[in-house]
Write a protein that holds these residues in place. Structure first.
Motif, PDB file in Angstrom:
ATOM      1  N   PHE A 144      -4.946   0.557  -5.413  1.00  0.00           N
ATOM      2  CA  PHE A 144      -4.955   1.032  -4.032  1.00  0.00           C
ATOM      3  C   PHE A 144      -6.251   0.684  -3.325  1.00  0.00           C
ATOM      4  O   PHE A 144      -7.278   0.453  -3.956  1.00  0.00           O
ATOM      5  CB  PHE A 144      -4.742   2.546  -3.981  1.00  0.00           C
ATOM      6  N   ASP A 145      -6.162   0.674  -2.022  1.00  0.00           N
ATOM      7  CA  ASP A 145      -7.319   0.624  -1.145  1.00  0.00           C
ATOM      8  C   ASP A 145      -7.764   2.073  -0.961  1.00  0.00           C
ATOM      9  O   ASP A 145      -6.926   2.953  -0.709  1.00  0.00           O
ATOM     10  CB  ASP A 145      -6.915   0.001   0.195  1.00  0.00           C
ATOM     11  N   ASP A 146      -9.048   2.329  -1.077  1.00  0.00           N
ATOM     12  CA  ASP A 146      -9.569   3.699  -1.007  1.00  0.00           C
ATOM     13  C   ASP A 146      -9.134   4.421   0.270  1.00  0.00           C
ATOM     14  O   ASP A 146      -8.723   5.575   0.228  1.00  0.00           O
ATOM     15  CB  ASP A 146     -11.093   3.685  -1.120  1.00  0.00           C
ATOM     16  N   GLN A 147      -9.182   3.743   1.398  1.00  0.00           N
ATOM     17  CA  GLN A 147      -8.814   4.358   2.680  1.00  0.00           C
ATOM     18  C   GLN A 147      -7.320   4.727   2.695  1.00  0.00           C
ATOM     19  O   GLN A 147      -6.947   5.792   3.186  1.00  0.00           O
ATOM     20  CB  GLN A 147      -9.137   3.406   3.825  1.00  0.00           C
ATOM     21  N   VAL A 148      -6.481   3.872   2.167  1.00  0.00           N
ATOM     22  CA  VAL A 148      -5.040   4.132   2.112  1.00  0.00           C
ATOM     23  C   VAL A 148      -4.761   5.328   1.196  1.00  0.00           C
ATOM     24  O   VAL A 148      -3.962   6.218   1.530  1.00  0.00           O
ATOM     25  CB  VAL A 148      -4.263   2.887   1.634  1.00  0.00           C
ATOM     26  N   PHE A 149      -5.428   5.371   0.049  1.00  0.00           N
ATOM     27  CA  PHE A 149      -5.236   6.471  -0.899  1.00  0.00           C
ATOM     28  C   PHE A 149      -5.652   7.808  -0.286  1.00  0.00           C
ATOM     29  O   PHE A 149      -4.929   8.797  -0.367  1.00  0.00           O
ATOM     30  CB  PHE A 149      -6.035   6.188  -2.175  1.00  0.00           C
ATOM     31  N   ARG A 150      -6.792   7.821   0.370  1.00  0.00           N
ATOM     32  CA  ARG A 150      -7.264   9.061   1.007  1.00  0.00           C
ATOM     33  C   ARG A 150      -6.320   9.505   2.131  1.00  0.00           C
ATOM     34  O   ARG A 150      -6.047  10.692   2.292  1.00  0.00           O
ATOM     35  CB  ARG A 150      -8.680   8.882   1.535  1.00  0.00           C
ATOM     36  N   ALA A 151      -5.796   8.554   2.889  1.00  0.00           N
ATOM     37  CA  ALA A 151      -4.843   8.884   3.957  1.00  0.00           C
ATOM     38  C   ALA A 151      -3.576   9.484   3.371  1.00  0.00           C
ATOM     39  O   ALA A 151      -3.028  10.463   3.900  1.00  0.00           O
ATOM     40  CB  ALA A 151      -4.519   7.642   4.783  1.00  0.00           C
ATOM     41  N   ALA A 152      -3.109   8.931   2.261  1.00  0.00           N
ATOM     42  CA  ALA A 152      -1.905   9.460   1.608  1.00  0.00           C
ATOM     43  C   ALA A 152      -2.132  10.880   1.112  1.00  0.00           C
ATOM     44  O   ALA A 152      -1.261  11.744   1.263  1.00  0.00           O
ATOM     45  CB  ALA A 152      -1.486   8.552   0.457  1.00  0.00           C
ATOM     46  N   LEU A 153      -3.289  11.140   0.521  1.00  0.00           N
ATOM     47  CA  LEU A 153      -3.585  12.482   0.016  1.00  0.00           C
ATOM     48  C   LEU A 153      -3.657  13.514   1.136  1.00  0.00           C
ATOM     49  O   LEU A 153      -3.341  14.679   0.933  1.00  0.00           O
ATOM     50  CB  LEU A 153      -4.903  12.484  -0.761  1.00  0.00           C
ATOM     51  N   SER A 154      -4.068  13.085   2.310  1.00  0.00           N
ATOM     52  CA  SER A 154      -4.214  14.035   3.420  1.00  0.00           C
ATOM     53  C   SER A 154      -2.918  14.217   4.209  1.00  0.00           C
ATOM     54  O   SER A 154      -2.848  15.060   5.093  1.00  0.00           O
ATOM     55  CB  SER A 154      -5.335  13.589   4.357  1.00  0.00           C
ATOM     56  N   GLN A 155      -1.905  13.435   3.872  1.00  0.00           N
ATOM     57  CA  GLN A 155      -0.639  13.500   4.613  1.00  0.00           C
ATOM     58  C   GLN A 155       0.430  14.180   3.762  1.00  0.00           C
ATOM     59  O   GLN A 155       0.664  13.802   2.633  1.00  0.00           O
ATOM     60  CB  GLN A 155      -0.198  12.074   4.964  1.00  0.00           C
TER      61      GLN A 155
END
Length: 127
Positions: free
Chosen positions: A101-112
């Motif tokens: 994963f891309d770190d930004q994509v992973f963090r966005a998924a966790l927050s959604q």
């Protein structure tokens, strides 16, 4: 991957097998897991509806378990990429999971989180 249940053959939607050449005849044979970690053999023509699966979506993997899972996330955030989807993908693994994963994509998924918008709650409440 089996896409239609066949109760006679005991092959069900989501079952995964592999087709290999029979060592004796060289003819293709489909192998699926059986009871007690044994293998069951079928001629490919006998298989119920199926499709080739080099990889599968998290949605199609629901209800299945695999020894190891590689979960590859997209290169940009997506409305369907939620923490629930990540949880489902990760929990398909019995022994190990690897995430790409891309770190930004992973963090966005966790927050959604999933938000249901069917309107059923309002209908049941009489609104």
């Amino acid at each position: 991957m089996i896409t239609r249940n066949d109760y006679n053959l005991k092959l069900f939607n989501g079952d995964n097998g592999i087709i290999l050449a029979d060592p004796a005849s060289g003819e293709p044979v489909a192998y699926f897991s059986g009871p007690d970690n044994g293998l069951r053999q079928f001629l490919p023509l006998r298989l119920p509806q199926h499709e080739t699966a080099y990889a599968m979506t998290v949605h199609k993997s629901q209800g299945s378990e695999f020894n190891r899972v590689l979960l590859v996330l997209p290169d940009r955030p997506s409305p369907v990429l939620t923490r629930e989807l990540l949880y489902t993908g990760i929990t398909r693994a019995r022994q190990g999971v690897e995430l790409w994963f891309d770190d930004q994509v992973f963090r966005a998924a966790l927050s959604q989180s999933v938000h249901r918008t069917s309107g059923l709650r309002d209908v049941l409440a009489g609104k």
